[in-house]
Design an enzyme around this catalytic site. Structure first.
Site, PDB file in Angstrom:
ATOM      1  N   TYR A  95       0.837  -1.212   0.000  1.00 25.06           N
ATOM      2  CA  TYR A  95       0.000   0.000   0.000  1.00 25.06           C
ATOM      3  C   TYR A  95       0.875   1.266   0.000  1.00 25.06           C
ATOM      4  O   TYR A  95       0.595   2.229  -0.725  1.00 25.06           O
ATOM      5  CB  TYR A  95      -0.904  -0.047   1.230  1.00 25.06           C
ATOM      6  CG  TYR A  95      -1.928   1.039   1.362  1.00 25.06           C
ATOM      7  CD1 TYR A  95      -3.122   0.998   0.638  1.00 25.06           C
ATOM      8  CD2 TYR A  95      -1.733   2.107   2.236  1.00 25.06           C
ATOM      9  CE1 TYR A  95      -4.079   1.987   0.786  1.00 25.06           C
ATOM     10  CE2 TYR A  95      -2.689   3.096   2.398  1.00 25.06           C
ATOM     11  CZ  TYR A  95      -3.860   3.034   1.674  1.00 25.06           C
ATOM     12  OH  TYR A  95      -4.812   4.015   1.832  1.00 25.06           O
ATOM     13  N   LYS A  98       0.819   4.057  -2.833  1.00 23.47           N
ATOM     14  CA  LYS A  98       0.440   5.445  -2.527  1.00 23.47           C
ATOM     15  C   LYS A  98       1.573   6.426  -2.816  1.00 23.47           C
ATOM     16  O   LYS A  98       1.328   7.590  -3.140  1.00 23.47           O
ATOM     17  CB  LYS A  98      -0.040   5.545  -1.070  1.00 23.47           C
ATOM     18  CG  LYS A  98      -1.390   4.837  -0.829  1.00 23.47           C
ATOM     19  CD  LYS A  98      -2.455   5.302  -1.832  1.00 23.47           C
ATOM     20  CE  LYS A  98      -3.870   5.034  -1.362  1.00 23.47           C
ATOM     21  NZ  LYS A  98      -4.871   5.371  -2.394  1.00 23.47           N
TER      22      LYS A  98
END
Ligand code: NAP
Length: 258
Positions: A159, A163
């Site tokens: 993640y 991101k």
């Protein structure tokens, strides 16, 4: 509802992905309040309907569209459907997201690929499909959802990488599309109370209330964020008046996190 394209309208059409709930739903409602026609995209069309009903019930125009943002053919079809039924999309909020948290040594290839697929591949496909309407209109606003996790977060190698990738993607869009009147910016939320953070609390074996309380103690403004905090920032970045702001990452985290 069956949305009707209004050929003479100057109303802008916005697409918000992952908009059936959480931050995406708040952004969709807010852009509708700002006067835009809003395409509410998510995996399940029925799940989008309550957001569409809220918008149309308040006098706005909205359309529910099912799409998996990581599926190239589905994305092409969804964006074309929005253009035909609602109007050429010149505002895009890439919000759809998933988490598959695990420590690196336990993280599967599927955990890695799924997260990259929704956040990075999904945002790439959506933006590539929508940009032609923006460049034709010589106007566009793209907002990508990053996260404070882009700075590194234990248990989120996938993640955090996705991101952080969203930030590089955003800055490159700003460079390539600026001459067409298109801006691209990223919002990097901190802790926001949604189903995503509820799932994290459940995985940690604590109640959501305990999780919220613990988070609030770490956040300078002393509270967790709400989806509407992100919607307010997205609203401004999607407004005409923000046209000289591009390639930026705005941390919306109740304190400085970059
Ligand atoms: P959420 O409540 O889990 O909502 C995410 C939405 O995205 C869901 O409706 C989900 O559909 C949809 N979605 C998932 N995969 C999709 C796909 N392949 N195609 C289309 N839609 C898909 O999450 P949220 O908390 O509102 O987060 C929204 C965005 O903000 C995400 O990008 C997230 O990473 C980011 N963010 C959130 C926080 C936070 O604290 N909540 C912090 C930083 C950044 P289903 O319900 O069908 O799965």
């Amino acid at each position: 509802m069956t949305a009707q394209p209004d050929q003479n309208s100057t109303q802008r059409t916005a697409i918000v992905t992952g908009a059936a709930r959480g931050i995406g739903a708040a952004v969709a409602r807010r852009l509708a309040t700002d006067g835009m026609a809003v395409a509410v995209l998510d995996l399940d069309e029925a799940a989008c309907q309550s957001v569409v009903d809220e918008i149309t019930g308040a006098g706005g125009r909205a359309l529910a569209v099912a799409v998996d943002v990581s599926d190239e053919a589905a994305v092409t079809a969804a964006v074309e459907r929005v253009a035909t039924e609602l109007g050429a999309p010149t505002v895009l909020v890439n919000n759809a997201g998933i988490i598959r948290d695990n420590m690196l040594f336990k993280m599967s290839v599927d955990d890695w690929d799924s997260v990259m697929g929704v956040h990075l591949r999904g945002s790439f496909l959506m933006t590539r499909a929508a940009q032609r309407y923006m460049t034709e209109a010589k106007y566009g606003r793209i907002v990508n959802l990053s996260s404070t996790s882009a700075l590194g977060n234990r248990g989120q190698a996938n993640y955090a990488a996705a991101k952080a990738g969203m930030q590089g993607f955003t800055k490159t869009l700003a460079l390539e599309l600026g001459k067409f009147g298109v801006t691209a910016n990223a919002i990097a939320p901190g802790f926001i109370a949604t189903d995503m953070t509820k799932a994290t609390a459940a995985r940690m074996g604590i109640t959501f209330e305990e999780f919220l309380e613990g988070a609030a103690k770490q956040i300078p403004v002393g509270r967790a964020g709400q989806p509407e905090d992100i919607a307010a920032t997205a609203s401004w970045l999607c407004a005409e008046e923000s046209g000289f702001v591009s390639g930026q990452v705005i941390y919306v985290a109740g304190g400085p996190r970059d």
